[in-house]
Design an enzyme around this catalytic site. Structure first.
Site, PDB file in Angstrom:
ATOM      1  N   GLU A  30      -2.766  -0.630  24.043  1.00 17.88           N
ATOM      2  CA  GLU A  30      -1.870   0.531  24.130  1.00 17.88           C
ATOM      3  C   GLU A  30      -2.550   1.623  24.941  1.00 17.88           C
ATOM      4  OE1 GLU A  30      -0.714   1.725  20.214  1.00 17.88           O
ATOM      5  OE2 GLU A  30       0.189  -0.185  19.744  1.00 17.88           O
ATOM      6  N   GLY A  58       0.853  -1.194   0.000  1.00 23.85           N
ATOM      7  CA  GLY A  58       0.000   0.000   0.000  1.00 23.85           C
ATOM      8  C   GLY A  58       0.883   1.236   0.000  1.00 23.85           C
ATOM      9  N   ARG A  59       0.381   2.326   0.598  1.00 20.97           N
ATOM     10  CA  ARG A  59       1.157   3.569   0.546  1.00 20.97           C
ATOM     11  C   ARG A  59       2.443   3.481   1.350  1.00 20.97           C
ATOM     12  NH1 ARG A  59      -3.622   7.830   1.682  1.00 20.97           N
ATOM     13  NH2 ARG A  59      -4.129   6.184   3.156  1.00 20.97           N
ATOM     14  N   ILE A  60       2.341   2.992   2.592  1.00 20.06           N
ATOM     15  CA  ILE A  60       3.550   2.897   3.414  1.00 20.06           C
ATOM     16  C   ILE A  60       4.437   1.762   2.901  1.00 20.06           C
ATOM     17  CG2 ILE A  60       4.436   2.462   5.741  1.00 20.06           C
ATOM     18  CD1 ILE A  60       1.983   3.858   6.854  1.00 20.06           C
ATOM     19  N   ARG A  73      -3.118  -8.707  -1.338  1.00 22.13           N
ATOM     20  CA  ARG A  73      -4.175  -9.049  -2.291  1.00 22.13           C
ATOM     21  C   ARG A  73      -3.681  -8.759  -3.706  1.00 22.13           C
ATOM     22  NH1 ARG A  73      -8.829  -5.433  -0.654  1.00 22.13           N
ATOM     23  NH2 ARG A  73      -6.997  -4.136  -0.377  1.00 22.13           N
ATOM     24  N   THR A 118       5.131  -2.427  12.325  1.00 24.80           N
ATOM     25  CA  THR A 118       4.858  -1.037  12.695  1.00 24.80           C
ATOM     26  C   THR A 118       3.414  -0.687  12.335  1.00 24.80           C
ATOM     27  OG1 THR A 118       5.711  -0.313  10.551  1.00 24.80           O
ATOM     28  CG2 THR A 118       7.246  -0.229  12.393  1.00 24.80           C
ATOM     29  N   ARG A 146      -0.204  -2.787  13.007  1.00 21.02           N
ATOM     30  CA  ARG A 146      -1.122  -3.024  14.113  1.00 21.02           C
ATOM     31  C   ARG A 146      -0.867  -4.419  14.637  1.00 21.02           C
ATOM     32  NH1 ARG A 146      -1.678   1.559  13.774  1.00 21.02           N
ATOM     33  NH2 ARG A 146      -3.558   2.860  13.731  1.00 21.02           N
ATOM     34  N   HIS A 169       4.968   2.490  20.052  1.00 22.13           N
ATOM     35  CA  HIS A 169       4.145   3.042  18.957  1.00 22.13           C
ATOM     36  C   HIS A 169       4.603   4.436  18.526  1.00 22.13           C
ATOM     37  CE1 HIS A 169      -0.014   2.579  16.832  1.00 22.13           C
ATOM     38  NE2 HIS A 169       0.931   3.057  16.041  1.00 22.13           N
TER      39      HIS A 169
END
Lengths: 326, 327
Positions: B265, B153-155, B175, B234, B236, B285
C-alpha cells in the site's frame, strides 16, 4: 390457466422455489419492460391471469378493454398503477396482499448499505483505486451521529434498530400514532419538523406514497439540513417536492443524497441530473430486489392464483368483480 | 518544536479540531506519499518530531541515521513499519498509544457497509443505472444468513453486534480465549476452522497481523467456502496466504470478496488482479479513514507530542531510550 408474468428483468422467478406453485399452469414470462398498449395487448391477448412485479407496468382501462380473456391480476402491495374501477367493470379480479406482517428487510438493509456507501464515498473511492490514485478523500463515522427516521412504520422501525445498533442517536418524525410507537420502542421524537431536519446527520424516508404524503418533504425542509448531512430515499421519489432534491443538492444542503427511487422508472436517461451529481449515490430501485424477498412475495402471489383457480380467491381488492366473473 | 507530518493525503489534519493542540509548534504537513530514503531525509532534515499516519511510510535504520535532529516519533497503534531498536540506539523516543478499550468503529462500519455493498452488487447496479440499462441482477438479503467473525476481538465484537441487529446468525472463530469471549457475549463459536469456513455465508476477518496470524487463512480454508459466500477483509492482506484469494475467487469459492487491504500500500497498479476481478469489490484502505476516527486518533498522537514537550512523555514504546534520549 394461462399465466403471463411481466417485467421479470433477470428471469429470476423461474429459479425460485416458489415457482413450483405454478406447476400445471401454462406460464409465459417476459423479461423486458414494455408500456406501449398495442404491444401489451398483443402479449397478453391469451392471458387468463396476469402477474405483476411491483408497479413496473401500468395497467389502465385502454389495455384492460383489449384483454377479453383476462380474469385475474395477482400481485402484492399497493396498486396505484392499476385502474381498479376498470378491472371491476370488466370482471377482472385483482388480488394483492397488503397485510404482510413482515417488513421488507431487503429494503431496510439496502437503506443501511446506502447510508454507509454514501458516508464513506464507496463508489468514488472504488473509482479512485481503479484509476491508480488510491484514496479520494476522508469519510464520516456513523457512531455518535443523529439518524432521523421520517415515518416510523414497519421499515422505518427496522432501520431505526440498525441505527441504534450502530451507536447512533435515533430521532423520529412521524404521525401521532407511529410517533407513540417510536417512543414506546425507546426512540426520541423530534420537537418539531424544523428541528428534525436541522439536527439529523442522516435523514431516511420510510413513508408510503399516498395523497397525504406526496411532496411531504419540501424545499424548505431540505434547506434546513446540515451541509454535511445525507438524505436517503428508498421509499418513493414523489415524497419529495418535484425538483427540490436536485436543487437542494446543488445548493449544498444537504451535502449528500442516496437515492433508490425515481419519478419515472425505469430510468433510461443517462442525462438524469441525479445520475450526474458527484454527491449522490443512485441505485436502480433495488429495495425489494433480493432472491429472499422475491421468494416470500411470489409465494403469496402464486398462492393467490391457485386460490382463485380453486374457487376460493384470497386478498381480493375488488370483491364486486367476483359477481361479474367471466 | 519542528514537527513534520507525513502522508496526510487530503490535508485533513489541519481541519480537525484537535489540530489546535499543536499551536505554538512549527508544523510541516506533507500530502503526498514518498518512500525514497533520500527524499525523506531531505524532507525531514530539520524535524524534531515526526508524526506518522498508520503504517503508510516505513521508517527504517537507513533513514533514521540521516535524521540527526529527530527526537520523537508520535503515532498510534502497531509499528511494524518502524525500526524501534534503531530509534532506541539513536536516542529517538517512539510514542504510540495502543488505545486499549476503544475499537475502530470506522473500520467495523466499513466492514458491514462492504457486506451490503457486495451482497447487493451495488457497484455493478450503479454502473448499470448510469449506463441507461436500469437493474443488473438480483441481490441477497443478509437477514437469516450466517456471519462468521474471525476473530472476536474489539472490532470483531462490534461487527458481530451489527450482524445480530441485522438478524444474522453470528459464529465466531479464533483462538480459544476469543471464542470464549464470543460465547460469553451470547454468540456461537464454530466447532472447527473447517466448519467455520463451510457454514458461513459471510466471513469477515478481524485480526492483528502478527507472526501467529500471518497466512492464517489458507487456500484450503477458502476452498471450503460456499460458491455464493462472501469474504470481507478490512484487517490486513497478509492474513491470507499470498495469492490464495485471487486463485479462490477465480475458482469460484468463495463467490465474492470485499477487500480494503493489500500486500503493498498504497496500491497504485491498476493491473492488480483483485482490481480486475468482477467478483471483488476493492476500496483503498478506508477502514480508519473518517474525520471522526482521525479526530480520536490524532488527539492521542498530538497529546503524545505535548506530553513529550512538557518533559513527561506518555505511551513510550521504547522506555530504555529515556536514559540517553536526544535533547
Amino acid at each position: 390457466m394461462k399465466v403471463s408474468i411481466l417485467d421479470d428483468y433477470h428471469d429470476t422467478l423461474r429459479t425460485l422455489e416458489a415457482f413450483g406453485k405454478l406447476a400445471g399452469h401454462e406460464v409465459t414470462v417476459w423479461n423486458d419492460h414494455v408500456q406501449d398498449t398495442e404491444a401489451l395487448a398483443k402479449r397478453l391477448e391469451q392471458a387468463e391471469a396476469l402477474v405483476l412485479i411491483r408497479e413496473r407496468t401500468q395497467i389502465r382501462a385502454p389495455l384492460l378493454e383489449r384483454l377479453p380473456r383476462l380474469k385475474l391480476i395477482s400481485q402484492r402491495s399497493v396498486f396505484p398503477h392499476i385502474d381498479v374501477d376498470a378491472c371491476t367493470r370488466l370482471g377482472v379480479v385483482l388480488c394483492s396482499n397488503q397485510s404482510f406482517g413482515r417488513p421488507s428487510y431487503a429494503t431496510a438493509e439496502l437503506t443501511w448499505g446506502l447510508v454507509i456507501a454514501a458516508m464513506r464515498d464507496i463508489p468514488l473511492q472504488m473509482e479512485s483505486l481503479k484509476a491508480g490514485k488510491w484514496q479520494a478523500g476522508v469519510g464520516s463515522t456513523l457512531r455518535g451521529k443523529t439518524l432521523g427516521i421520517l415515518g416510523y412504520g414497519k421499515i422505518g422501525a427496522v432501520v431505526a434498530g440498525y441505527g441504534k445498533a450502530f451507536g447512533m442517536k435515533v430521532l423520529v418524525w412521524s404521525r401521532d400514532a407511529s410517533r407513540a410507537r417510536a417512543l414506546a420502542d425507546g426512540y426520541a421524537a423530534a420537537k418539531s419538523r424544523e428541528t428534525f431536519f436541522a439536527e439529523s446527520d442522516v435523514v431516511s424516508l420510510h413513508l408510503r406514497l399516498i395523497d397525504a404524503t406526496r411532496g411531504i418533504v419540501t424545499a424548505a425542509d431540505l434547506a434546513r439540513m446540515k451541509s454535511t448531512a445525507l438524505i436517503v430515499n428508498t421509499s418513493r421519489a414523489p415524497l419529495i417536492e418535484p425538483g427540490a432534491l436536485v436543487a437542494a443538492l446543488r445548493a449544498g444542503r444537504p451535502g449528500k443524497a442516496a437515492v433508490d427511487v425515481f419519478e419515472e422508472e425505469p430510468v433510461r436517461d443517462t442525462g438524469h441530473p441525479l445520475l450526474n451529481m458527484p454527491n449522490v449515490v443512485c441505485t436502480p430501485h433495488l429495495g425489494y430486489v433480493t432472491r429472499e424477498d422475491h421468494e416470500i412475495a411470489f409465494a403469496e402471489i402464486f398462492d393467490q392464483i391457485n386460490a382463485f383457480v380453486a374457487g376460493k380467491p384470497i386478498n381480493v381488492v375488488n370483491p364486486e368483480a367476483l359477481g361479474k366473473r367471466k | 518544536m519542528k514537527i513534520s507530518i507525513l502522508d496526510d493525503y487530503h490535508d485533513t489534519l489541519r481541519t480537525l479540531e484537535v489540530f489546535k493542540k499543536l499551536a505554538g509548534h512549527e508544523v510541516t504537513v506533507w500530502n503526498d506519499h514518498v518512500q525514497d530514503t533520500d527524499a525523506l531525509a531531505a524532507r525531514l532534515a530539520d524535524a524534531d518530531a515526526l508524526v506518522l499516519i498508520r503504517e503508510r511510510t516505513k521508517i527504517r535504520k537507513a533513514l533514521l541515521e540521516r535524521l540527526p535532529r529527530l527526537r520523537l516519533i508520535s503515532q498510534r497503534s502497531v509499528y511494524p513499519h518502524i525500526d524501534v531498536a534503531d530509534c532506541t540506539r539513536l536516542g529517538i523516543v517512539v510514542c504510540s498509544s495502543q488505545h486499549p478499550g476503544s475499537p475502530s468503529y470506522a473500520t467495523a462500519e466499513l466492514a458491514f457497509g462492504l457486506m451490503i455493498t457486495a451482497m447487493r452488487d451495488l457497484p455493478r447496479q450503479i454502473a448499470s443505472l448510469k449506463a441507461g440499462t436500469w437493474q443488473a441482477g438480483v441481490g441477497r438479503t443478509l437477514r437469516g444468513k450466517t456471519l462468521g467473525v474471525f476473530s472476536y476481538g474489539r472490532i470483531g465484537a462490534a461487527v458481530a453486534g451489527y450482524g445480530r441487529a441485522f438478524g444474522m446468525k453470528v459464529v465466531a472463530w479464533g483462538r480459544e480465549p476469543s471464542r470464549e469471549r464470543a460465547r460469553a457475549e451470547g454468540f456461537a463459536a464454530a466447532a472447527s476452522k473447517e466448519a467455520f469456513f463451510e457454514e458461513c455465508d459471510v466471513v469477515s476477518l478481524h485480526m492483528r497481523l502478527v507472526e501467529a496470524t500471518r497466512c492464517i487463512v489458507t487456500a484450503r480454508d477458502l476452498a471450503r467456502m460456499k460458491p455464493d459466500a462472501l469474504l470481507v477483509n478490512t484487517s490486513r492482506a497478509p492474513l491470507i496466504e499470498p495469492g490464495a484469494l485471487v486463485a479462490a475467487l477465480k475458482a469460484g469459492r468463495p463467490g465474492m470478496a470485499a477487500v480494503d487491504v493489500y500486500e503493498e500500500e498504497p496500491l497504485l497498479d491498476i493491473r492488480h488482479p483483485l482490481l480486475n476481478l468482477p467478483n471483488a469489490i476493492c476500496t483503498p484502505h478506508l477502514g480508519y479513514v473518517t474525520r471522526d476516527e482521525y479526530g480520536v486518533q490524532f488527539a492521542d498522537v498530538f497529546d503524545q507530542i505535548t506530553a513529550y514537550a512538557a518533559g513527561a512523555p506518555i505511551n513510550v514504546v521504547n522506555p530504555e531510550v529515556l536514559k540517553n534520549a536526544r535533547k
